[in-house]
Design an enzyme around this catalytic site. Sequence first.
Site, PDB file in Angstrom:
ATOM      1  CG  ASP A   1      -2.062   0.975   1.104  1.00 53.97           C
ATOM      2  OD1 ASP A   1      -3.222   0.527   0.996  1.00 53.97           O
ATOM      3  OD2 ASP A   1      -1.787   2.203   1.107  1.00 53.97           O
ATOM      4  CB  ILE A   2       0.803   4.294  -2.113  1.00 51.03           C
ATOM      5  CG1 ILE A   2       1.869   5.211  -2.652  1.00 51.03           C
ATOM      6  CG2 ILE A   2      -0.477   5.046  -1.777  1.00 51.03           C
ATOM      7  CD1 ILE A   2       1.526   5.819  -4.011  1.00 51.03           C
TER       8      ILE A   2
ATOM      9  CG  ASN B   1     -12.602  -0.764   3.348  1.00 53.45           C
ATOM     10  OD1 ASN B   1     -13.147  -1.122   4.386  1.00 53.45           O
ATOM     11  ND2 ASN B   1     -11.407  -0.196   3.333  1.00 53.45           N
TER      12      ASN B   1
ATOM     13  CD  GLU C   1      -8.777   6.152   0.019  1.00 52.99           C
ATOM     14  OE1 GLU C   1      -7.795   5.992  -0.745  1.00 52.99           O
ATOM     15  OE2 GLU C   1      -8.670   6.481   1.202  1.00 52.99           O
ATOM     16  CB  VAL C   2      -9.046   1.893  -5.253  1.00 55.96           C
ATOM     17  CG1 VAL C   2      -8.681   1.434  -6.667  1.00 55.96           C
ATOM     18  CG2 VAL C   2      -8.052   2.921  -4.746  1.00 55.96           C
TER      19      VAL C   2
ATOM     20  CG  HIS D   1      -8.589  -2.891  -2.703  1.00 53.60           C
ATOM     21  ND1 HIS D   1      -9.535  -2.226  -3.454  1.00 53.60           N
ATOM     22  CD2 HIS D   1      -8.467  -2.189  -1.549  1.00 53.60           C
ATOM     23  CE1 HIS D   1      -9.957  -1.167  -2.784  1.00 53.60           C
ATOM     24  NE2 HIS D   1      -9.331  -1.119  -1.623  1.00 53.60           N
TER      25      HIS D   1
ATOM     26  CG  HIS E   1      -6.844  -3.035   2.799  1.00 56.80           C
ATOM     27  ND1 HIS E   1      -6.162  -1.839   2.707  1.00 56.80           N
ATOM     28  CD2 HIS E   1      -8.040  -2.824   2.216  1.00 56.80           C
ATOM     29  CE1 HIS E   1      -6.929  -0.942   2.091  1.00 56.80           C
ATOM     30  NE2 HIS E   1      -8.087  -1.513   1.786  1.00 56.80           N
TER      31      HIS E   1
HETATM   32  P1  5GP Z   1      -9.778   1.374   0.154  1.00 57.75           P
HETATM   33  O1  5GP Z   1     -10.072   2.570   1.002  1.00 57.75           O
HETATM   34  O2  5GP Z   1     -10.329   1.537  -1.248  1.00 57.75           O
HETATM   35  O3  5GP Z   1     -10.155   0.081   0.793  1.00 57.75           O
HETATM   36  O4  5GP Z   1      -8.213   1.299   0.039  1.00 57.75           O
HETATM   37  C1  5GP Z   1      -7.482   1.816  -1.025  1.00 57.75           C
HETATM   38  C2  5GP Z   1      -6.017   1.728  -0.653  1.00 57.75           C
HETATM   39  O5  5GP Z   1      -5.263   1.915  -1.827  1.00 57.75           O
HETATM   40  C3  5GP Z   1      -5.584   2.789   0.350  1.00 57.75           C
HETATM   41  O6  5GP Z   1      -5.047   2.152   1.504  1.00 57.75           O
HETATM   42  C4  5GP Z   1      -4.536   3.599  -0.416  1.00 57.75           C
HETATM   43  O7  5GP Z   1      -3.449   4.000   0.391  1.00 57.75           O
HETATM   44  C5  5GP Z   1      -4.103   2.646  -1.512  1.00 57.75           C
HETATM   45  N1  5GP Z   1      -3.686   3.283  -2.749  1.00 57.75           N
HETATM   46  C6  5GP Z   1      -4.330   4.283  -3.407  1.00 57.75           C
HETATM   47  N2  5GP Z   1      -3.660   4.599  -4.535  1.00 57.75           N
HETATM   48  C7  5GP Z   1      -2.579   3.779  -4.581  1.00 57.75           C
HETATM   49  C8  5GP Z   1      -1.504   3.632  -5.514  1.00 57.75           C
HETATM   50  O8  5GP Z   1      -1.403   4.321  -6.531  1.00 57.75           O
HETATM   51  N3  5GP Z   1      -0.577   2.672  -5.239  1.00 57.75           N
HETATM   52  C9  5GP Z   1      -0.655   1.889  -4.119  1.00 57.75           C
HETATM   53  N4  5GP Z   1       0.307   0.988  -3.954  1.00 57.75           N
HETATM   54  N5  5GP Z   1      -1.653   2.010  -3.220  1.00 57.75           N
HETATM   55  C10 5GP Z   1      -2.596   2.938  -3.456  1.00 57.75           C
END
Ligand code: 5GP
Length: 122
Positions: free
Chosen positions: A33-34, A91, A99-100, A104, A106
């Site tokens: 994760d970034i 999520n 967010e994405v 995915h 985690h």
């Molecule tokens: P969500 O909130 O959708 O469950 O988690 C999305 C995750 O993707 C977040 O923890 C965020 O830090 C990670 N993320 C967002 N953009 C990028 C990216 O460009 N590269 C990587 N490696 N992680 C990302």
Amino acid sequence: MAYDPENVFAKILRGEIPCNKVYEDEFALAFHDINPQAPVHVLVIPKGEYVSMADFTADAPAELVVGYMRAVGKVADELGLIEPGYRTIANAGPNSHQEVPHLHIHIMGGKPLGPMLDKSFG
Ligand code: 5GP
């Protein structure tokens, strides 16, 4: 929700933007994760156009569902998380703060993680 092929994880899958890869097979890609929220914070994504767990489990071919879930377990093992323990989170939708919009999972670990959820909802 329709799948958006311009989401950031789709771009990572297509190799259009880089990631710090930890594992890849024909079903899944895993990368750090970034913005890590734990000492170990890895994301595992399926190789297919799925927004979240509901459309993935309803629509993906069975071999992809199995292969993806096996990859999650394999990554946790390869990261050395089985013995100390770890947490998986997927999520989905606005209430979860997804967010994405590409499925995915985690994988988080590397220290005691505390309670699973904020207890203030009640
Ligand atoms: P969500 O909130 O959708 O469950 O988690 C999305 C995750 O993707 C977040 O923890 C965020 O830090 C990670 N993320 C967002 N953009 C990028 C990216 O460009 N590269 C990587 N490696 N992680 C990302």
